[in-house]
Design a protein around this motif. Structure first.
Motif, PDB file in Angstrom:
ATOM      1  N   THR A  29      40.213  -9.760   7.877  1.00 43.53           N
ATOM      2  CA  THR A  29      40.235  -9.141   9.198  1.00 43.53           C
ATOM      3  C   THR A  29      39.705  -7.712   9.142  1.00 43.53           C
ATOM      4  O   THR A  29      39.985  -6.965   8.198  1.00 43.53           O
ATOM      5  CB  THR A  29      41.679  -9.113   9.750  1.00 43.53           C
ATOM      6  OG1 THR A  29      42.264 -10.407   9.604  1.00 43.53           O
ATOM      7  CG2 THR A  29      41.698  -8.715  11.218  1.00 43.53           C
ATOM      8  N   TRP A  45      37.045  -6.522  17.064  1.00 43.39           N
ATOM      9  CA  TRP A  45      37.734  -7.066  15.900  1.00 43.39           C
ATOM     10  C   TRP A  45      37.232  -8.469  15.575  1.00 43.39           C
ATOM     11  O   TRP A  45      36.694  -9.175  16.431  1.00 43.39           O
ATOM     12  CB  TRP A  45      39.239  -7.107  16.145  1.00 43.39           C
ATOM     13  CG  TRP A  45      39.635  -7.930  17.349  1.00 43.39           C
ATOM     14  CD1 TRP A  45      39.670  -7.509  18.654  1.00 43.39           C
ATOM     15  CD2 TRP A  45      40.001  -9.313  17.362  1.00 43.39           C
ATOM     16  NE1 TRP A  45      40.044  -8.541  19.470  1.00 43.39           N
ATOM     17  CE2 TRP A  45      40.260  -9.664  18.710  1.00 43.39           C
ATOM     18  CE3 TRP A  45      40.137 -10.284  16.375  1.00 43.39           C
ATOM     19  CZ2 TRP A  45      40.648 -10.950  19.081  1.00 43.39           C
ATOM     20  CZ3 TRP A  45      40.530 -11.566  16.745  1.00 43.39           C
ATOM     21  CH2 TRP A  45      40.789 -11.880  18.081  1.00 43.39           C
ATOM     22  N   ALA A 105      38.173  -4.280  11.994  1.00 41.49           N
ATOM     23  CA  ALA A 105      38.041  -3.813  13.382  1.00 41.49           C
ATOM     24  C   ALA A 105      37.351  -2.463  13.423  1.00 41.49           C
ATOM     25  O   ALA A 105      37.510  -1.631  12.523  1.00 41.49           O
ATOM     26  CB  ALA A 105      39.406  -3.727  14.054  1.00 41.49           C
TER      27      ALA A 105
END
Length: 206
Positions: free
Chosen positions: A108, A136, A110
């Motif tokens: 992940t 994101w 962002a």
């Protein structure tokens, strides 16, 4: 996600850091400051995802170490604009036995753009709140016995983001920041998406 415990610990640390050093900064600087600033930090990112695969419900709630860097310009002692990038880690955990007990790994990241509002207190402290947007993405992979497959149509988007925190202004134009951030992720076809980032950073005023 039990973030109240983390926020309490972070706030206690900032108060301890703001002892004699914070008082010295109060003597050296006025309330708030203006100019360009750069910072970097580390924290914990928690990610929760709930959905359905082949009629079987699953729940994923894991966390990992996150790293961030940010650059901003403080227009006045009370407002700044700020951009940031965060590598939110790779939260990973096992799914239900009905799905083979395979492991889900969520890479992940962002990018953030914020407007930050400050409340200078006693010259050496700043409380702040920020609002903006975050672009994101989650690169999800399903891992099993001898295989790893990337999952198509993994969640991503550009959504509202916000945060709360405090800064202790130190000598030599440094500040110690602790903050809580959140992206209001669009769930799309999933049943639930939730996240939080709690971090500590060191920033320097140009």
């Amino acid at each position: 996600m039990g973030y109240h415990k983390h926020l309490t610990a972070m706030g206690t640390g900032l108060l301890l850091a703001a002892g004699p050093v914070g008082l010295q900064a109060a003597e050296d600087t006025g309330p708030g400051w203006r100019g360009i600033y750069f910072g970097a930090g580390v924290g914990q990112f928690s990610y929760e995802q709930e959905g359905e695969v082949g009629g079987i419900d699953y729940s994923f709630d894991e966390s990992d170490t996150a790293y961030k860097a940010f650059l901003g310009y403080r227009l006045t002692p009370y407002f700044s604009i700020e951009g940031a990038y965060a590598d939110l880690g790779n939260p990973a955990g096992n799914l239900t036995d009905e799905l083979g007990g395979n492991r889900l790994k969520a890479d992940t990241e962002a990018w953030y753009g914020y407007l930050v509002g400050y409340l200078p207190v006693a010259n050496a402290f700043d409380f702040f709140a920020k609002v903006g947007v975050a672009d994101w993405s989650v690169n999800a992979r399903l891992q099993g016995d001898g295989f790893e497959n990337e999952i198509d149509n993994t969640p991503n988007g550009t959504d509202f983001a916000w945060g709360l925190g405090a800064e202790v202004n130190l000598p030599l134009n440094f500040s110690l920041r602790g903050e809580y951030e959140r992206i209001e992720m669009d769930e799309g076809p999933l049943k639930n998406l939730d996240n939080e980032l709690i971090s500590a950073s060191l920033l320097w005023q140009f």
